[in-house]
Design a protein around this motif. Structure first.
Motif, PDB file in Angstrom:
ATOM      1  N   LYS A  33       0.814  -1.218   0.000  1.00 41.76           N
ATOM      2  CA  LYS A  33       0.000   0.000   0.000  1.00 41.76           C
ATOM      3  C   LYS A  33       0.850   1.272   0.000  1.00 41.76           C
ATOM      4  CE  LYS A  33      -4.072  -1.951   0.128  1.00 41.76           C
ATOM      5  NZ  LYS A  33      -5.079  -1.759  -0.946  1.00 41.76           N
ATOM      6  N   GLY A  34       2.149   1.106   0.206  1.00 40.77           N
ATOM      7  CA  GLY A  34       3.021   2.279   0.228  1.00 40.77           C
ATOM      8  C   GLY A  34       2.739   3.211   1.387  1.00 40.77           C
ATOM      9  N   LYS A  35       2.345   2.623   2.521  1.00 38.45           N
ATOM     10  CA  LYS A  35       2.014   3.431   3.692  1.00 38.45           C
ATOM     11  C   LYS A  35       3.259   4.126   4.256  1.00 38.45           C
ATOM     12  CE  LYS A  35      -2.384   2.211   4.093  1.00 38.45           C
ATOM     13  NZ  LYS A  35      -3.519   3.168   4.107  1.00 38.45           N
ATOM     14  N   LYS A  36       3.034   5.232   4.943  1.00 43.76           N
ATOM     15  CA  LYS A  36       4.142   6.016   5.470  1.00 43.76           C
ATOM     16  C   LYS A  36       4.352   5.842   6.974  1.00 43.76           C
ATOM     17  CE  LYS A  36       3.887   9.496   1.826  1.00 43.76           C
ATOM     18  NZ  LYS A  36       3.750  10.939   1.505  1.00 43.76           N
ATOM     19  N   GLU A  37       3.450   5.065   7.620  1.00 44.52           N
ATOM     20  CA  GLU A  37       3.607   4.815   9.044  1.00 44.52           C
ATOM     21  C   GLU A  37       3.530   3.317   9.328  1.00 44.52           C
ATOM     22  OE1 GLU A  37       1.493   7.171  11.814  1.00 44.52           O
ATOM     23  OE2 GLU A  37       1.707   9.026  10.680  1.00 44.52           O
ATOM     24  N   PHE A  38       4.342   2.866  10.259  1.00 43.34           N
ATOM     25  CA  PHE A  38       4.400   1.459  10.649  1.00 43.34           C
ATOM     26  C   PHE A  38       4.051   1.381  12.123  1.00 43.34           C
ATOM     27  CE2 PHE A  38       6.890  -2.223  12.239  1.00 43.34           C
ATOM     28  CZ  PHE A  38       6.322  -3.220  11.456  1.00 43.34           C
ATOM     29  N   SER A  39       2.861   0.843  12.444  1.00 39.05           N
ATOM     30  CA  SER A  39       2.379   0.774  13.815  1.00 39.05           C
ATOM     31  C   SER A  39       1.774  -0.605  14.066  1.00 39.05           C
ATOM     32  CB  SER A  39       1.344   1.877  14.071  1.00 39.05           C
ATOM     33  OG  SER A  39       0.909   1.863  15.409  1.00 39.05           O
ATOM     34  N   PRO A  40       2.592  -1.610  14.322  1.00 32.75           N
ATOM     35  CA  PRO A  40       2.115  -2.981  14.434  1.00 32.75           C
ATOM     36  C   PRO A  40       1.127  -3.236  15.564  1.00 32.75           C
ATOM     37  CG  PRO A  40       4.429  -2.814  15.082  1.00 32.75           C
ATOM     38  CD  PRO A  40       4.060  -1.525  14.446  1.00 32.75           C
ATOM     39  N   ARG A  41       1.203  -2.478  16.651  1.00 26.40           N
ATOM     40  CA  ARG A  41       0.254  -2.695  17.744  1.00 26.40           C
ATOM     41  C   ARG A  41      -1.191  -2.494  17.267  1.00 26.40           C
ATOM     42  NH1 ARG A  41       0.077  -2.318  23.456  1.00 26.40           N
ATOM     43  NH2 ARG A  41       2.247  -1.652  23.606  1.00 26.40           N
ATOM     44  N   VAL A  65       8.081   4.249   4.399  1.00 29.80           N
ATOM     45  CA  VAL A  65       7.684   4.504   5.787  1.00 29.80           C
ATOM     46  C   VAL A  65       8.528   5.620   6.396  1.00 29.80           C
ATOM     47  CG1 VAL A  65       7.698   3.541   8.120  1.00 29.80           C
ATOM     48  CG2 VAL A  65       6.724   2.223   6.235  1.00 29.80           C
ATOM     49  N   LYS A  66       7.857   6.605   6.960  1.00 30.91           N
ATOM     50  CA  LYS A  66       8.538   7.730   7.586  1.00 30.91           C
ATOM     51  C   LYS A  66       8.524   7.660   9.110  1.00 30.91           C
ATOM     52  CE  LYS A  66       7.817  11.080   3.848  1.00 30.91           C
ATOM     53  NZ  LYS A  66       7.335  12.456   3.508  1.00 30.91           N
ATOM     54  N   LYS A  67       7.501   6.968   9.660  1.00 32.57           N
ATOM     55  CA  LYS A  67       7.377   6.902  11.113  1.00 32.57           C
ATOM     56  C   LYS A  67       7.196   5.453  11.565  1.00 32.57           C
ATOM     57  CE  LYS A  67       5.392  11.533  11.676  1.00 32.57           C
ATOM     58  NZ  LYS A  67       4.265  12.320  12.239  1.00 32.57           N
ATOM     59  N   VAL A  68       7.938   5.072  12.582  1.00 30.93           N
ATOM     60  CA  VAL A  68       7.831   3.741  13.169  1.00 30.93           C
ATOM     61  C   VAL A  68       7.388   3.895  14.621  1.00 30.93           C
ATOM     62  CG1 VAL A  68       9.120   1.722  13.952  1.00 30.93           C
ATOM     63  CG2 VAL A  68       9.492   2.619  11.649  1.00 30.93           C
ATOM     64  N   PRO A  79      16.166  -6.093  13.744  1.00 30.73           N
ATOM     65  CA  PRO A  79      17.091  -6.607  12.737  1.00 30.73           C
ATOM     66  C   PRO A  79      17.839  -5.499  11.997  1.00 30.73           C
ATOM     67  CG  PRO A  79      14.846  -6.720  11.926  1.00 30.73           C
ATOM     68  CD  PRO A  79      14.754  -6.308  13.375  1.00 30.73           C
ATOM     69  N   PRO A  80      19.020  -5.804  11.493  1.00 31.37           N
ATOM     70  CA  PRO A  80      19.819  -4.806  10.766  1.00 31.37           C
ATOM     71  C   PRO A  80      19.109  -4.233   9.547  1.00 31.37           C
ATOM     72  CG  PRO A  80      21.157  -6.716  11.318  1.00 31.37           C
ATOM     73  CD  PRO A  80      19.746  -7.086  11.632  1.00 31.37           C
ATOM     74  N   GLU A  81      18.140  -4.952   9.014  1.00 33.08           N
ATOM     75  CA  GLU A  81      17.433  -4.493   7.808  1.00 33.08           C
ATOM     76  C   GLU A  81      16.701  -3.173   8.010  1.00 33.08           C
ATOM     77  OE1 GLU A  81      18.430  -8.694   7.153  1.00 33.08           O
ATOM     78  OE2 GLU A  81      17.593  -7.584   8.856  1.00 33.08           O
ATOM     79  N   ILE A  82      16.565  -2.722   9.256  1.00 32.07           N
ATOM     80  CA  ILE A  82      15.927  -1.430   9.476  1.00 32.07           C
ATOM     81  C   ILE A  82      16.716  -0.314   8.797  1.00 32.07           C
ATOM     82  CG2 ILE A  82      17.112  -0.867  11.635  1.00 32.07           C
ATOM     83  CD1 ILE A  82      14.417   0.281  12.634  1.00 32.07           C
ATOM     84  N   GLY A  83      17.993  -0.545   8.574  1.00 26.11           N
ATOM     85  CA  GLY A  83      18.834   0.447   7.906  1.00 26.11           C
ATOM     86  C   GLY A  83      18.466   0.674   6.460  1.00 26.11           C
ATOM     87  N   GLU A  84      17.629  -0.210   5.886  1.00 23.09           N
ATOM     88  CA  GLU A  84      17.184  -0.072   4.501  1.00 23.09           C
ATOM     89  C   GLU A  84      15.923   0.780   4.386  1.00 23.09           C
ATOM     90  OE1 GLU A  84      16.863  -4.001   2.816  1.00 23.09           O
ATOM     91  OE2 GLU A  84      18.689  -4.664   3.848  1.00 23.09           O
ATOM     92  N   MET A  85      15.378   1.211   5.505  1.00 23.17           N
ATOM     93  CA  MET A  85      14.183   2.064   5.495  1.00 23.17           C
ATOM     94  C   MET A  85      14.622   3.499   5.229  1.00 23.17           C
ATOM     95  SD  MET A  85      12.076   0.272   8.641  1.00 23.17           S
ATOM     96  CE  MET A  85      10.603   1.274   8.382  1.00 23.17           C
ATOM     97  N   GLU A  86      14.856   3.790   3.976  1.00 21.14           N
ATOM     98  CA  GLU A  86      15.520   5.025   3.570  1.00 21.14           C
ATOM     99  C   GLU A  86      14.727   6.301   3.827  1.00 21.14           C
ATOM    100  OE1 GLU A  86      14.357   4.616  -1.156  1.00 21.14           O
ATOM    101  OE2 GLU A  86      16.139   3.588  -0.369  1.00 21.14           O
ATOM    102  N   SER A  87      13.411   6.191   4.027  1.00 24.01           N
ATOM    103  CA  SER A  87      12.591   7.384   4.264  1.00 24.01           C
ATOM    104  C   SER A  87      12.332   7.645   5.739  1.00 24.01           C
ATOM    105  CB  SER A  87      11.243   7.260   3.529  1.00 24.01           C
ATOM    106  OG  SER A  87      11.423   7.158   2.137  1.00 24.01           O
TER     107      SER A  87
END
Length: 250
Positions: A33-41, A65-68, A79-87
């Motif tokens: 969906k190309g969402k800009k926020e990540f809020s798993p709760r 994603v701009k906000k976690v 995980p280290p892959e968070i470094g790939e979240m360029e936005s």
């Protein structure tokens, strides 16, 4: 190991659980969906979210994603892959008290300007100076057989990586990071830590000497005595000293 030094646990997540499967579905949903926020709760609900102790490696796909939002989580690692979240611009794992360190790759999120972390819980905190676990024999294991160098991204096996702790400033917090390194050359590319922290990458352990709170204060706090409002009033007591942090040097 010194009883005051916690041991980093591996294989913290049940990857067959309903909570994990639903979290992975949520990551795919945010990605598609190309969402800009990540809020798993919000997606999992409190009960399932409480069963999440790490995040899927697939978060690296969340380029928009701009906000976690990870407030109040039971996360033990990211995980280290968070470094790939360029936005990524805002990172909030506040009151996630089991998060005592972060992957060095988070420093690669160059758009990250703001963060909210319970720093009193992390290793090397400037007040409590929680001891860093010793990294000899590479006790931190990641999912899968390979791990990438935190600096040059060269793939390597877990037995090949040289793991080191470093303290760096990201967002609005100073945090401890774990770096997986493939060479001395990559180790030398890690910046010095801010003043008042162990200045160089290290293995941790009981023998590591950390600066005291007083040393941190001396390096990071300026005492300013305000001018008297009425110089003719000799009996007027000076105002309380104001403590202002120095501007962090990059």
């Amino acid at each position: 190991m010194d009883k005051n030094i916690s041991k980093i646990k591996n294989n913290v997540q049940d990857r067959n659980s309903e909570a994990w499967i639903k979290l992975c579905e949520y990551v795919e949903y945010i990605h598609k969906k190309g969402k800009k926020e990540f809020s798993p709760r919000e997606y999992l609900g409190d009960e399932l979210f409480a069963q999440i102790y790490t995040l899927p490696e697939s978060i690296g796909k969340l380029k928009k994603v701009k906000k976690v939002w990870l407030y109040g989580s039971n996360l033990k690692r990211i995980p280290p892959e968070i470094g790939e979240m360029e936005s990524l611009e805002y990172f909030d794992p506040y009151t996630s008290y089991n998060l005592k360190w972060f992957p060095y790759e988070l420093t690669k999120c160059k758009n990250l300007k703001d963060s909210r972390v319970s720093t009193r819980a992390v290793y090397g905190n400037f007040k409590s100076r929680k001891p860093f676990p010793k990294l000899d024999h590479n006790p931190v294991k990641y999912f899968g057989e390979k791990v990438k160098c935190s600096v040059c991204e060269k793939p390597m096996s877990h037995s090949e990586t040289n793991q080191l702790w470093t303290t760096q400033r990201i967002g609005t917090d100073t945090l401890p990071f774990l770096a997986n390194l493939c060479s001395k050359e990559c180790e030398e590319k890690i910046p010095n830590s801010p003043k008042g922290y162990v200045q160089f990458p290290h293995k941790g352990g009981a023998g590591l000497k950390q600066p005291s709170y007083e040393e941190w204060e001396k390096a990071n706090v300026v005492k300013i005595i305000p001018k008297e409002l009425n110089e003719n009033d000799k009996n007027k007591k000076p105002k309380l000293l104001k403590l202002i942090r120095k501007i962090w040097e990059k």
